[in-house]
Scaffold this active site. Structure first.
Site, PDB file in Angstrom:
ATOM      1  N   HIS A 450      15.598 -80.321 -43.151  1.00 39.78           N
ATOM      2  CA  HIS A 450      15.152 -81.702 -42.978  1.00 39.78           C
ATOM      3  C   HIS A 450      15.594 -82.288 -41.645  1.00 39.78           C
ATOM      4  O   HIS A 450      14.806 -82.905 -40.917  1.00 39.78           O
ATOM      5  CB  HIS A 450      15.664 -82.568 -44.132  1.00 39.78           C
ATOM      6  N   ARG A 540      16.134 -59.066 -16.947  1.00 40.23           N
ATOM      7  CA  ARG A 540      17.479 -58.497 -16.833  1.00 40.23           C
ATOM      8  C   ARG A 540      18.049 -58.305 -18.234  1.00 40.23           C
ATOM      9  O   ARG A 540      18.222 -59.269 -18.983  1.00 40.23           O
ATOM     10  CB  ARG A 540      18.385 -59.429 -16.036  1.00 40.23           C
ATOM     11  N   ARG A 608      14.077 -54.256 -16.348  1.00 41.11           N
ATOM     12  CA  ARG A 608      14.959 -53.419 -15.537  1.00 41.11           C
ATOM     13  C   ARG A 608      16.027 -52.822 -16.432  1.00 41.11           C
ATOM     14  O   ARG A 608      16.699 -53.541 -17.178  1.00 41.11           O
ATOM     15  CB  ARG A 608      15.603 -54.259 -14.424  1.00 41.11           C
ATOM     16  N   GLU A 731      15.717 -51.882  -3.012  1.00 43.23           N
ATOM     17  CA  GLU A 731      16.883 -52.677  -2.604  1.00 43.23           C
ATOM     18  C   GLU A 731      17.831 -51.887  -1.710  1.00 43.23           C
ATOM     19  O   GLU A 731      18.911 -52.362  -1.359  1.00 43.23           O
ATOM     20  CB  GLU A 731      17.624 -53.187  -3.848  1.00 43.23           C
ATOM     21  N   GLY A 752      14.341 -56.187  -4.392  1.00 46.19           N
ATOM     22  CA  GLY A 752      15.529 -56.979  -4.694  1.00 46.19           C
ATOM     23  C   GLY A 752      16.101 -57.493  -3.382  1.00 46.19           C
ATOM     24  O   GLY A 752      16.853 -56.774  -2.700  1.00 46.19           O
ATOM     25  N   SER A 753      15.716 -58.692  -3.007  1.00 43.76           N
ATOM     26  CA  SER A 753      16.034 -59.172  -1.653  1.00 43.76           C
ATOM     27  C   SER A 753      17.534 -59.339  -1.431  1.00 43.76           C
ATOM     28  O   SER A 753      18.000 -59.221  -0.289  1.00 43.76           O
ATOM     29  CB  SER A 753      15.308 -60.483  -1.374  1.00 43.76           C
ATOM     30  N   ASN A 754      18.312 -59.591  -2.485  1.00 44.79           N
ATOM     31  CA  ASN A 754      19.759 -59.753  -2.298  1.00 44.79           C
ATOM     32  C   ASN A 754      20.413 -58.455  -1.829  1.00 44.79           C
ATOM     33  O   ASN A 754      21.122 -58.413  -0.817  1.00 44.79           O
ATOM     34  CB  ASN A 754      20.420 -60.235  -3.594  1.00 44.79           C
ATOM     35  N   ASP A 755      20.164 -57.371  -2.582  1.00 48.65           N
ATOM     36  CA  ASP A 755      20.774 -56.087  -2.206  1.00 48.65           C
ATOM     37  C   ASP A 755      20.164 -55.530  -0.921  1.00 48.65           C
ATOM     38  O   ASP A 755      20.878 -54.935  -0.101  1.00 48.65           O
ATOM     39  CB  ASP A 755      20.624 -55.073  -3.341  1.00 48.65           C
ATOM     40  N   CYS A 802      11.495 -59.800  -6.533  1.00 46.11           N
ATOM     41  CA  CYS A 802      12.145 -60.487  -7.649  1.00 46.11           C
ATOM     42  C   CYS A 802      13.501 -61.075  -7.255  1.00 46.11           C
ATOM     43  O   CYS A 802      14.288 -61.468  -8.110  1.00 46.11           O
ATOM     44  CB  CYS A 802      12.313 -59.545  -8.836  1.00 46.11           C
TER      45      CYS A 802
END
Length: 841
Positions: A450, A540, A608, A731, A752-755, A802
């Site tokens: 409820h 992820r 992934r 990456e 993977g632009s960061n790595d 990504c």
């Protein structure tokens, strides 16, 4: 039982047409939805199911109903109808004291007045026929109210009138009929009609009498359980799932929020194809059950559930799938009947003696079905505080205010508008007060109780099933109630600031580059599916392994290597419901991945495989026994290098098994997989070989589910529709340099632009000292991205990105569009801005 011709009588002498013949009692199986004006929404719906859905296997208990004519006859013969409406005309429903006194007096007059002889005789006759049918001297029945203004597509009026269970004998039945008639004037029913602008004079009440389903025969006496079904997700309005709540005993504990029930989610599109598409299976607390009170002063009673029964699920997978099949059939029928989509709200029960399942009620869902175009609200806390209470989140909003503990209706007069109501559970009579609360918190209840239903309808945040809110919180204490952080609702100390963003997906322009989402938490995936995203570019699974599983996979396969007694105890507790502990990992991972894949089906979802660093893996239960101590985990034993190595190969096998379960058993073939941090071509080949050993072969059509894995509720052969695509993360500079050869191994690249930035510039992305050098827009990084796009396209492979860069830098997103990137995967809150920036010309 009465025949289809019904039990009839002449109308009351006070009526102008005194020679008219009116119905008093009608069999449920003789009714259809067209009979709503004379038997109310609930009973008309029961008749519709009995008549029209029997051939598809939907099982509904039979019985009879008194008509609205019987109700009006009762009021007129008692001489109270005129006085009742005069009192209601002058009633101020915002005056809770006056409301309670007036409603109580009206109900008392209706219940004390004897039923007209013709009504009483007709009810007795119908009940005796039921006793004869079931070969019982006094058959047990459920007596339910069915108002002519309830169970409508625009206003359910659910819970406004009363239900009486385990009624036996003619005198008890007649008394229950009068009480049901009187319940048309509960406080909550009066207020709700006023809110809905429904005239009191225009509403009548029918009483339904059904054979009881012995769901009270719960463990240890039997397997009886009951609950509620919605043919959509109640939090987001997502239409492609069936939600089932279940608890031991009679279902009123679930409806009233007395227990934290089990929860199941079934994906409708793949269930229709015969797959076992259960994408959520969570055991609730279920501390109480409602059972028959043999020999007591009341027909039913609450008792505590044994500890081991509280921990185990109430339904088997086959039973959940059967209920889902029925729910889909009911929704399809009512949709066809209405010539428009008609999501449904159902009640069901399982007989503890026979094991048979039954549908007890069916009504249209009235919250999300009224929203013509879904709007997405994104709430975000600007900071954190001490978490005082946790429970299940209802909705996705945030509210703040001082606490008001409500132990019973006698405390309602203390409530001030804008306070946070805290209670063991809410009562339907509290609805006039609930609409003025900033939030609601309950100790007990699930997402279909409820408190949840009313809060959802009123648009206020609600946390149910907290277990201890009434003990932990105190009057006047300022709190922040957050339902914006996923499935778990949290109550923070103090007043926290937050942001609110509203997105109307219909107003977003079409981007010239397909935009996808980065997701990790399944809890918001249904709501986010309304965004105009092309799918999920990066799922992820580390979030699922940490929060949904919490155990290192190798510890489940080789528990003998775990030295920590504390970890072993935690592992045993989490896996107690599974015969084989490693099945816990497979099942939990599959459920999480399946939820996201189902949310976006048939749009692609790229999962992934795990990319924990060794220090992160070591933090899982049992993890320290299997992880080396590395000085630089970022460049160490991570990603692809683990999957074929003896130190993790068996753990990777469990990840592969979860993928197989999602694709083969659940039928979610929109799921693709991706290999992270693949350093060399040979490593790529070794990973692909390892995957093939576990049934994941690139380009292979998924095998048909085995007979054991098929939904027993559907004999159709499930279809396998898509080839398995295996992508690779780009990456590492070597992925760019050898893009031609990597294209021969994999179906696509996701940058993977960061790595890639870290390894191209030689900058530790976590270093504060070098943060000023870390920039994805550096020309060297951009050259690497342009190079892999060009080379992959020459080989017929797609390339997406990504990383965080397109979300953080609009100019970078525009540059990606110019070089022909195939997709960009973004954080959900960034998608609207990027879509506007990249609007197709």
């Amino acid at each position: 039982m009465p025949t289809a011709s019904s039990t009839k009588t002449k109308s009351h002498p006070d009526e102008k047409a005194s020679t008219d013949i009116v119905d008093i009692v009608v069999p449920l199986h003789s009714l259809t939805l067209d009979d709503l004006p004379r038997v109310g929404g609930k009973n008309a719906s029961l008749g519709e199911m009995l008549r029209e859905l029997k051939d598809v296997g939907v099982r509904v208990p039979g019985g009879f109903a008194t008509t609205v004519d019987a109700y009006h006859l009762h009021l007129k013969q008692a001489g109270i109808e005129k006085a009742i409406h005069e009192e209601l005309d002058s009633l101020n429903v915002t005056d809770t004291a006056q409301l309670a006194a007036t409603a109580r007096a009206i109900r008392q007059r209706i219940t004390e007045a004897p039923l007209p002889d013709e009504v009483a005789s007709a009810v007795r006759e119908a009940y005796r026929a039921m006793c004869e049918q079931y070969s019982e001297k006094a058959v047990d029945v459920a007596v339910r109210s069915s108002a002519t203004a309830e169970d409508l597509p625009t206003a359910s009026f659910a819970g406004q009138q009363e239900t009486y269970l385990n009624i036996r004998g003619e005198e008890e039945l007649l008394n229950a009929v009068r009480k049901c008639m009187a319940s048309l004037f509960t406080d909550r029913a009066i207020v709700y009609r006023v809110q809905q602008n429904t005239p009191h004079r225009g509403v009548g009440l029918s009483v339904g009498v059904q054979k009881m389903v012995r769901s009270d025969l719960a463990p240890p006496e039997g397997s009886g359980c009951a609950g509620v079904i919605f043919t959509l997700d109640t939090e987001s309005g997502f239409r492609d799932v069936v939600l089932i709540n279940s608890a031991w005993g009679l279902g009123e504990t679930v409806v009233q929020g007395r227990v934290n029930p089990d929860e199941y989610l079934i994906h409708k599109p793949t269930a229709r194809e015969g797959f076992r598409s259960i994408i959520r299976r969570e055991a609730g607390d279920k501390r109480l059950k409602l059972i028959y009170a043999e020999g007591g002063t009341k027909p039913v009673k609450e008792v505590r559930v044994r500890r081991d029964d509280r921990d185990r699920l109430t339904l088997t997978d086959d039973e959940a799938l059967q209920l889902a099949k029925w729910a889909i059939a009911i929704e399809d029928h009512y949709t066809k009947r209405a010539s428009e989509p008609r999501p449904m709200d159902l009640e069901w029960a399982k007989d503890g003696k026979t094991g048979e399942l039954f549908i007890l009620q069916a009504r249209p869902e009235t919250v999300h079905s009224q929203q013509k175009s879904p709007r997405i609200e994104l709430f975000k806390l600007n900071g954190k505080g001490e978490v005082l209470v946790r429970g299940k989140a209802v909705g996705n909003r945030i509210g703040t205010g001082p606490v008001r503990i409500i132990h019973s209706s006698s405390d309602l007069h203390k409530f001030q508008p804008g306070e946070v109501i805290v209670a063991e559970m809410t009562d339907p009579d509290w609805e006039p007060v609930l609409k003025r609360a900033s939030a609601v918190i309950t100790d007990h209840g699930g997402r279909t109780c409820h408190a949840a239903i009313v809060s959802r309808e009123l648009g206020i945040p609600c946390v149910v099933g907290s277990g201890n809110a009434t003990d932990t919180l105190h009057d006047g204490q300022d709190v922040t109630v957050s339902c914006a952080e996923g499935d778990e609702g949290r109550v923070y100390a103090g007043t926290l600031q937050y942001d609110r963003q509203e997105i109307d997906p219909a107003t977003l322009p079409k981007s010239r580059v397909p935009l996808m989402l980065n997701l990790a938490n399944p809890d918001r995936s249904f709501a986010l599916s309304f965004l105009p995203a092309a799918g999920v570019g990066l799922m992820r699974i580390e979030f699922l392994i940490t929060n949904w599983i919490g155990i290192h996979p190798m510890a489940l396969i080789h528990p003998e290597k775990v030295e920590s007694k504390r970890d072993l105890k935690g592992i045993r507790k989490r896996t107690a419901a599974y015969e084989n502990p490693h099945d816990y990992f497979i099942d939990r991972l599959a459920l999480g991945v399946g939820s996201i894949a189902a949310a976006f089906y048939p749009r692609p979802v790229i999962m992934r495989f795990s990319d924990f660093k060794t220090n992160e893996y070591a933090g899982l239960l049992g993890g320290k026994a299997f992880e080396p101590d590395e000085s630089n985990p970022m460049l160490g034993f991570r990603g692809a290098s683990r999957y074929y190595d003896a130190r993790y190969r068996d753990g990777f096998a469990l990840e592969c098994a979860a993928v197989r379960k999602v694709r083969d058993e659940m039928g979610l073939t929109n799921l693709k997989v991706m290999i992270p941090f693949c350093r060399t071509l040979n490593e790529g080949k070794m990973v692909l070989d390892e995957m093939a050993k576990h049934g994941l072969k690139r380009g292979a059509v998924d095998s048909q589910p085995s007979a054991a894995s098929k939904a027993t509720a559907d004999s159709r052969q499930p279809k396998a529709e898509s080839h398995l695509e295996i992508w690779v993360m780009c990456e590492i500079p070597n992925n760019v340099i050898l893009a031609d050869q990597f294209s021969d191994l994999f179906d696509g690249f996701s940058i993977g632009s960061n790595d890639l930035t870290q390894l191209t510039l030689g900058v530790d992305r976590d270093s504060e000292l070098l943060a000023h050098l870390f920039d994805e827009r550096d020309q060297g990084v951009k050259n690497m991205i342009a190079m892999v796009v060009e080379r992959a396209h020459k080989k017929g492979r797609k390339v997406g990105i990504c990383g965080e860069a397109p979300s953080n830098y609009p100019d970078f997103a525009e540059w990606l569009a110019t070089i022909g990137i195939d997709s960009m995967s973004l954080n959900p809150d960034s998608l609207p801005g990027v879509a506007k920036r990249l609007a197709a010309e």
